[in-house]
Design an enzyme around this catalytic site. Structure first.
Site, short mmCIF file in Angstrom:
data_model
loop_
_atom_site.label_atom_id
_atom_site.label_comp_id
_atom_site.label_asym_id
_atom_site.label_seq_id
_atom_site.Cartn_x
_atom_site.Cartn_y
_atom_site.Cartn_z
N ASN A 9 0.86 -1.18 0.00
CA ASN A 9 0.00 0.00 0.00
C ASN A 9 0.90 1.23 0.00
OD1 ASN A 9 -1.78 2.06 0.54
ND2 ASN A 9 -2.29 1.36 2.62
N TRP A 10 0.97 1.89 -1.14
CA TRP A 10 1.90 3.02 -1.28
C TRP A 10 1.33 4.29 -0.63
CZ3 TRP A 10 3.80 2.60 -7.12
CH2 TRP A 10 4.45 1.37 -7.29
N LYS A 11 0.08 4.26 -0.21
CA LYS A 11 -0.57 5.43 0.41
C LYS A 11 -0.39 6.66 -0.49
CE LYS A 11 -0.11 3.21 4.82
NZ LYS A 11 -0.16 3.33 6.28
N HIS A 95 -9.57 1.07 4.85
CA HIS A 95 -8.29 1.26 5.53
C HIS A 95 -8.50 2.21 6.71
CE1 HIS A 95 -4.23 2.54 6.42
NE2 HIS A 95 -3.83 1.43 5.83
N GLU A 97 -6.91 4.64 7.84
CA GLU A 97 -6.72 6.08 7.58
C GLU A 97 -7.97 6.68 6.95
OE1 GLU A 97 -3.02 5.55 5.47
OE2 GLU A 97 -2.08 5.02 7.38
N GLU A 167 -5.34 -5.04 10.47
CA GLU A 167 -4.30 -4.03 10.70
C GLU A 167 -4.60 -3.27 11.99
OE1 GLU A 167 -2.36 -2.81 6.69
OE2 GLU A 167 -4.21 -1.69 6.92
N GLY A 173 2.43 2.21 10.69
CA GLY A 173 3.37 3.31 10.54
C GLY A 173 4.06 3.72 11.82
N SER A 212 3.43 -2.21 10.26
CA SER A 212 4.89 -2.22 10.47
C SER A 212 5.52 -3.58 10.14
CB SER A 212 5.23 -1.79 11.90
OG SER A 212 4.79 -0.46 12.13
N GLY A 233 2.81 -1.24 4.24
CA GLY A 233 2.83 0.19 3.94
C GLY A 233 4.25 0.66 3.65
N GLY A 234 4.85 1.31 4.64
CA GLY A 234 6.16 1.94 4.45
C GLY A 234 7.20 1.06 3.77
#
Ligand code: PGA
Length: 251
Positions: A9-11, A95, A97, A167, A173, A212, A233-234
């Site tokens: 997930n590149w956000k 998600h 966010e 998640e 993150g 993470s 993610g990251g």
């Protein structure tokens, strides 16, 4: 046997130049044949990614889609049918966010889930509790409700063509990861909730862990019986790190 999946997930990250670099890095990975790999770029870059990954066994999905399946008068949104037309096969739904920052509620997410499936997209339903909810001992209740509203409205059968990502919000993150056992406990509860309605669907659906995940903790997490891969993610913004996570799912 469920086939593992690792999705990035590149956000809201990327420029045309950085996306080109990431595509190039992904193209150089030696991907294990037993793992489904997907990336979720920002919508703006979906065409660039689909063109750039042509010929590679990497699916492309969107991070969000509209509540209605077909194109129409809905300013600022993208229809699932338009994503299919572009070459997407997956879409994230719910998600944390989007739940927390954009205020998306269960009713909206049910519509997004159904609209995606109406076009043949595979929804990846994201569920998870906040730290406050975990500390109050409400994790299974919260996750159960996030999953239950879809089951109640659309029927458990929709999960024959969907993926679920657990998640924990406090792990996204933050560098904090749920322990493999903490994650497994929630995954097992999710599968049991589905199995109470339909055991075949419960056994077939892939449950990804997110929060993470890095190459350093992926092997242990993916080794748990009800964890079928990860939503990253990251670490998915670095092709080499993402590749190492994919290989961990192939072991
Ligand atoms: P993270 O994000 O890997 O950066 O924690 C996971 C996600 O939000 O999907």
């Amino acid at each position: 046997m469920r086939r593992p999946m690792v999705a990035g997930n590149w956000k809201m990250h990327g420029t045309r130049a950085s996306v080109a670099e990431l595509i190039n890095g992904l193209g150089q990975l030696a991907l294990p044949s037993g793992v489904d790999v997907a990336v979720f770029p920002p919508c703006l870059h979906i065409n660039q990614v689909i063109d750039g990954l042509k010929g590679l066994p990497i699916q492309v999905g969107a991070q969000n889609a509209a509540v209605q399946a077909q194109q129409g008068a809905l300013t600022g949104e993208i229809a699932p049918s338009q994503l299919v037309d572009a070459g997407c096969t997956l879409v994230l739904v719910g998600h944390s966010e989007r739940r927390q920052i954009m205020g998306e509620q269960d009713g909206t997410l049910i519509r997004k889930f159904a609209a995606a499936q109406a076009c043949g997209l595979i929804p990846v339903l994201c569920v998870g509790e906040t730290l406050e909810q975990r500390e109050a001992g409400k994790t299974l209740e919260v996750v159960g409700r996030q999953l239950g509203c879809i089951i109640e409205d659309l029927g458990v059968g929709v999960f024959a063509q969907a993926v679920i990502a657990y998640e924990p919000v406090w792990a996204i993150g933050t560098g904090l990861t749920a322990s493999p056992q903490q994650a497994q406990d929630v995954h097992a509860a999710i599968r049991a909730q589905l199995a109470a309605e339909n055991s075949e669907v419960a056994q077939g659906v892939r449950l990804l862990y997110g929060g993470s995940v890095k190459a350093a903790n992926a092997v242990e997490l993916f080794g748990m019986p009800d964890i079928d891969g990860g939503l990253i993610g990251g670490a998915s913004l670095n092709a080499d790190e993402f590749g190492a996570i994919i290989r961990a799912a192939g072991n």
